[in-house]
Every structure is written in C-alpha cells, then in structure tokens.
Motif scaffolding. Sequence first.
Motif, PDB file in Angstrom:
ATOM      1  N   GLU A 130       2.958  46.834  66.956  1.00 38.01           N
ATOM      2  CA  GLU A 130       2.915  45.850  65.868  1.00 38.01           C
ATOM      3  C   GLU A 130       2.227  46.426  64.638  1.00 38.01           C
ATOM      4  OE1 GLU A 130       2.236  41.093  65.347  1.00 38.01           O
ATOM      5  OE2 GLU A 130       1.148  42.103  66.972  1.00 38.01           O
ATOM      6  N   ALA A 131       1.131  47.173  64.870  1.00 39.46           N
ATOM      7  CA  ALA A 131       0.407  47.755  63.743  1.00 39.46           C
ATOM      8  C   ALA A 131       1.261  48.799  63.015  1.00 39.46           C
ATOM      9  CB  ALA A 131      -0.889  48.401  64.228  1.00 39.46           C
ATOM     10  N   VAL A 132       1.970  49.622  63.760  1.00 35.70           N
ATOM     11  CA  VAL A 132       2.823  50.641  63.140  1.00 35.70           C
ATOM     12  C   VAL A 132       3.991  49.980  62.412  1.00 35.70           C
ATOM     13  CG1 VAL A 132       4.355  52.602  63.602  1.00 35.70           C
ATOM     14  CG2 VAL A 132       2.130  52.449  64.748  1.00 35.70           C
ATOM     15  N   ALA A 133       4.538  48.912  63.013  1.00 28.92           N
ATOM     16  CA  ALA A 133       5.664  48.208  62.386  1.00 28.92           C
ATOM     17  C   ALA A 133       5.278  47.659  61.015  1.00 28.92           C
ATOM     18  CB  ALA A 133       6.148  47.080  63.286  1.00 28.92           C
ATOM     19  N   GLU A 134       4.025  47.315  60.834  1.00 35.56           N
ATOM     20  CA  GLU A 134       3.569  46.727  59.575  1.00 35.56           C
ATOM     21  C   GLU A 134       2.935  47.755  58.644  1.00 35.56           C
ATOM     22  OE1 GLU A 134       0.967  43.567  60.684  1.00 35.56           O
ATOM     23  OE2 GLU A 134       2.565  42.351  61.598  1.00 35.56           O
ATOM     24  N   SER A 135       2.925  49.019  59.062  1.00 38.53           N
ATOM     25  CA  SER A 135       2.289  50.071  58.274  1.00 38.53           C
ATOM     26  C   SER A 135       3.317  50.788  57.403  1.00 38.53           C
ATOM     27  CB  SER A 135       1.616  51.080  59.208  1.00 38.53           C
ATOM     28  OG  SER A 135       2.592  51.908  59.834  1.00 38.53           O
ATOM     29  N   GLU A 136       2.882  51.834  56.744  1.00 38.29           N
ATOM     30  CA  GLU A 136       3.756  52.645  55.906  1.00 38.29           C
ATOM     31  C   GLU A 136       4.250  53.889  56.636  1.00 38.29           C
ATOM     32  OE1 GLU A 136       1.660  53.444  52.314  1.00 38.29           O
ATOM     33  OE2 GLU A 136       1.601  51.332  51.684  1.00 38.29           O
ATOM     34  N   PHE A 137       4.160  53.864  57.941  1.00 33.86           N
ATOM     35  CA  PHE A 137       4.617  55.006  58.750  1.00 33.86           C
ATOM     36  C   PHE A 137       6.065  55.350  58.430  1.00 33.86           C
ATOM     37  CE2 PHE A 137       6.905  56.421  62.580  1.00 33.86           C
ATOM     38  CZ  PHE A 137       6.198  57.583  62.891  1.00 33.86           C
ATOM     39  N   GLU A 138       6.350  56.630  58.286  1.00 36.23           N
ATOM     40  CA  GLU A 138       7.699  57.115  58.053  1.00 36.23           C
ATOM     41  C   GLU A 138       8.096  58.053  59.190  1.00 36.23           C
ATOM     42  OE1 GLU A 138       7.972  58.872  54.216  1.00 36.23           O
ATOM     43  OE2 GLU A 138       7.555  56.998  53.145  1.00 36.23           O
ATOM     44  N   GLY A 139       9.177  57.735  59.844  1.00 39.72           N
ATOM     45  CA  GLY A 139       9.633  58.526  60.974  1.00 39.72           C
ATOM     46  C   GLY A 139      10.122  57.619  62.084  1.00 39.72           C
ATOM     47  N   THR A 140      10.086  58.119  63.295  1.00 36.91           N
ATOM     48  CA  THR A 140      10.501  57.353  64.474  1.00 36.91           C
ATOM     49  C   THR A 140       9.301  57.206  65.393  1.00 36.91           C
ATOM     50  OG1 THR A 140      12.760  58.206  64.343  1.00 36.91           O
ATOM     51  CG2 THR A 140      12.055  57.301  66.456  1.00 36.91           C
ATOM     52  N   PHE A 141       9.099  55.999  65.884  1.00 39.45           N
ATOM     53  CA  PHE A 141       7.970  55.731  66.779  1.00 39.45           C
ATOM     54  C   PHE A 141       8.477  55.076  68.058  1.00 39.45           C
ATOM     55  CE2 PHE A 141       4.241  52.904  67.947  1.00 39.45           C
ATOM     56  CZ  PHE A 141       3.529  53.934  68.560  1.00 39.45           C
ATOM     57  N   HIS A 142       8.152  55.693  69.188  1.00 37.50           N
ATOM     58  CA  HIS A 142       8.480  55.148  70.502  1.00 37.50           C
ATOM     59  C   HIS A 142       7.201  54.657  71.181  1.00 37.50           C
ATOM     60  CE1 HIS A 142      12.434  57.052  70.361  1.00 37.50           C
ATOM     61  NE2 HIS A 142      11.910  58.268  70.314  1.00 37.50           N
ATOM     62  N   VAL A 143       7.296  53.555  71.890  1.00 36.04           N
ATOM     63  CA  VAL A 143       6.250  53.179  72.843  1.00 36.04           C
ATOM     64  C   VAL A 143       6.904  53.079  74.217  1.00 36.04           C
ATOM     65  CG1 VAL A 143       4.489  51.535  73.532  1.00 36.04           C
ATOM     66  CG2 VAL A 143       4.939  51.916  71.108  1.00 36.04           C
ATOM     67  N   LEU A 144       6.403  53.890  75.135  1.00 35.79           N
ATOM     68  CA  LEU A 144       6.891  53.902  76.511  1.00 35.79           C
ATOM     69  C   LEU A 144       5.946  53.098  77.385  1.00 35.79           C
ATOM     70  CD1 LEU A 144       8.572  54.947  78.941  1.00 35.79           C
ATOM     71  CD2 LEU A 144       7.067  56.959  78.946  1.00 35.79           C
ATOM     72  N   PHE A 145       6.463  52.042  77.998  1.00 31.09           N
ATOM     73  CA  PHE A 145       5.720  51.249  78.978  1.00 31.09           C
ATOM     74  C   PHE A 145       6.179  51.748  80.349  1.00 31.09           C
ATOM     75  CE2 PHE A 145       6.012  48.802  75.098  1.00 31.09           C
ATOM     76  CZ  PHE A 145       4.742  48.257  74.949  1.00 31.09           C
ATOM     77  N   GLN A 146       5.429  52.702  80.882  1.00 32.22           N
ATOM     78  CA  GLN A 146       5.885  53.449  82.062  1.00 32.22           C
ATOM     79  C   GLN A 146       5.486  52.791  83.378  1.00 32.22           C
ATOM     80  OE1 GLN A 146       4.500  57.655  82.804  1.00 32.22           O
ATOM     81  NE2 GLN A 146       4.385  56.728  84.843  1.00 32.22           N
ATOM     82  N   PRO A 147       6.434  52.651  84.290  1.00 33.96           N
ATOM     83  CA  PRO A 147       6.114  52.136  85.620  1.00 33.96           C
ATOM     84  C   PRO A 147       5.542  53.220  86.536  1.00 33.96           C
ATOM     85  CG  PRO A 147       8.450  52.613  85.495  1.00 33.96           C
ATOM     86  CD  PRO A 147       7.877  52.896  84.121  1.00 33.96           C
ATOM     87  N   ALA A 148       4.924  52.772  87.621  1.00 36.63           N
ATOM     88  CA  ALA A 148       4.669  53.599  88.809  1.00 36.63           C
ATOM     89  C   ALA A 148       3.744  54.783  88.584  1.00 36.63           C
ATOM     90  CB  ALA A 148       6.003  54.077  89.408  1.00 36.63           C
TER      91      ALA A 148
END
Length: 419
Positions: free
Chosen positions: A156-174
Amino acid sequence: MDDRRFDRLVTLRRDLHRRPEPAWREFYTTSRIVDELERIGVDDLRLGPEILDADARMAVPDEDEIAEWHERAREAGAREDVLERTAGGFTGALATLERGDGPTVALRVDIDGLPITESDATTHVPADGGFRSGNEGYMHACGHDAHAAFGVGVLEAVAESEFEGTFHVLFQPAEEVIGGGRAVAESGVLDDVDRLLAVHVGLDHPTGEVVAGVSGFLAVRQFEVTFTGESAHAGASPAGGRDAVQALATAVQNMHAIRRHSDGATRVNTGVVEGGTATNIVPESARIEGEVRGETTHLKEYMSDRADTVVENAAAMHDCESRITTTAEAPSAESDDELADVVAAGVAGVDSILQRDDLGGSEDATYLMNRVQERGGLASYVGIGTDHPGGHHTPTFDVDERSLAIGVEVLAGAVGHCW
C-alpha cells in the motif's frame, strides 16, 4: 504511518493470528490477503498454481489433510473463488504493481503457522485480547502473521509513493517445513527481479532495532528413515527376528557421533524416533525423522552423506533394510552488502541499525536469494526487531505490534531506494 492505516494492519495481523494454518493449507490466510490486495488495487495478482512449480513443492501433506483444512477455511469465511484457485494446497499469492520504467524489486514474506498449542494464560496478550488461535494445536509462533501484515502495508505504501519500476510482493506458503521457497524459485515468476528483500520479525532483536542484512543461514536437509526387519516372539524365538529398533538405535547413536568438520558449523538431530508394537514382539519396523545442517551447502552435503552412510550400515549390522527419504531441504545464502546499505536509513522509530547479524538457523528464502543473485541481482534478508515475551516456536510467542509500523516504514523506504 497514520493511526487509521496502523489500526488496519493490527486488525489484519490479529485476524490471521486467530486463524493460523500450517504449510500448504493456508487457504483462509490467502483469501484474507487477497481481500486486502484488491482493496489496495494491484496490476497483477497470481495465486498458488500460477506461482509454484508443482514438482518442486516439498513436505506436502496428504490429500485428506489438505481437504480438511480447505473445508475449515470455507467455514471460517474464506472466499469461494480463492478456495477454488488454491485447491489441492496450492496456496500463497504474488501481487504486482507496474509503475513504468525502472528496477524490478520484490519483497518476500511467509504466511504459514506452526503445530504448537498457544498459551491461554491471561498474561499472554492474544489470549487476554481475544485473538488467541482458534485452530487448536496450531499458532503463529514465529510471527508470520506480522509478516503478512508487512507485505500488505508495504504494498500500500509503495502504491501511494513515487516509486518507478515494478514491485512484487510474494506471500509465500510453507516456510516452516522448508517446502515453499524452492517451488516459487523454480516456477520462474521472480526471474525478472533486480532486488529482493526478505524479512523476519524478532530474531531476538528488540522493538526499534533493525538488522539490514541477515546472513549465517544454515543449509538444511530434513529426512525420514524407515527400517524394516522381521517380527518374532521375544521370549520363545528372539533369534528368529530381525530387530528394526536395534537398527534405529544404532543409527541414532552414530549419527550424533558424526565427526564435525573444520570448515564450519555442522548440526544433526534425530527429532522423532519410534518403533515396535509390544514388549514381547521383536519389532519389525521403526522410523526416524531427522535433519542435518551446515554453515554452507557443502557442509550440509558432508553431514547428509555421512548420515546416509550411518543409516545404511546400521541396517546392515542388524540384518534389516532401510529407506531414506528427503522431505525438505534448503541451501545457505548471504545478504548483499550493497542492498543492506539502503535499508532503514532515517526511519522514525528505529533506535539502532545493525549492518549484519547471523541467523543461526535455516530458511527457504535462500532459494529465492540465490536465484536472484545467480541472475545478477542483489538480495538481502532484513530483521525487524520486536519485543516478544516467549521465544520463537514457543506457546507464548507474540509480536509487539509497534513493530508493524516500523517494519512497513523500513521496507517501503528500502524499496524506494533499491536502485
């Protein structure tokens, strides 16, 4: 972080704490995360089968066990569309923000719980506060509920920032069974990543302390051994049997006697030993669940080879057969100094920053770190301190919720400076 956003993260963390799910059964957890990701808005959202190499999953429970937790999640209110997409234990999620040209940065958080019965003492905050585990016999005893909250908060913070590029968040199981990291790595979904951050809360660091680059991961192999002999009457014809428990006892004794290596730390543990059916029967079967670790992947392989030799010879000594099965394993890894340098600079609430510290345990984030580094990227494993009344993997473990805000600020700031 404003109060409204902080309260939302606390609510999420407590909801997940109340409904811990073990490895490959994180159905409700994935559904709850998807709710938050859709609220924020992402450019791409992939779930289990789309982010996992099915053949690379490790320590997967049987189908009945998975089905039981699938139904339990449905009863708890998990979404039908998410349950359908994660059926068969293909849990977890990958959320992506596309913000034009620039680096590809990823944050990895893990989401599974542990098979531990949570304390019900009134001094235990989750019990006193009404969010103690409702899945009796399981709990978030390592802070993965906080990790999932980190992932949502940073996105959420990155979505509202001035970040330029691609951002992934991995919610990893196990992660707790060292079963999910390799499956994500070998799926290739993070092969575009230039910078990878993985995170863990606590690690015996207090609230307000940040470790910018955790290293010292012990490579690990977990295994099961079955010994098969032949039963006989223990009084009338003991020599007619082939004692599998004798083979087991010989193996246990000698695995712990494996000569240590001068190149670094090595570990061995036989955590489960069982066999036999009655006092008057020569036991025909026995089993071990054990593990070996090494300061490097090479040292883990040394211990692994020696353990296998011990098992095979212990079985032969007592005229039994043995079968060794690897259930899970993970390599060692090192955090990159260059990436650690950008972590936690000037974030409010941080009292101290350690450039490096050793984990002293094992983690399957190492698969992802190595994968990124092998392709020319950088990776760092970040520690976010938290005051916890009980140690990790104990019934009284808890997270100081002030660390949620600190973690989000630290990680979002690092994402913004990862190039």
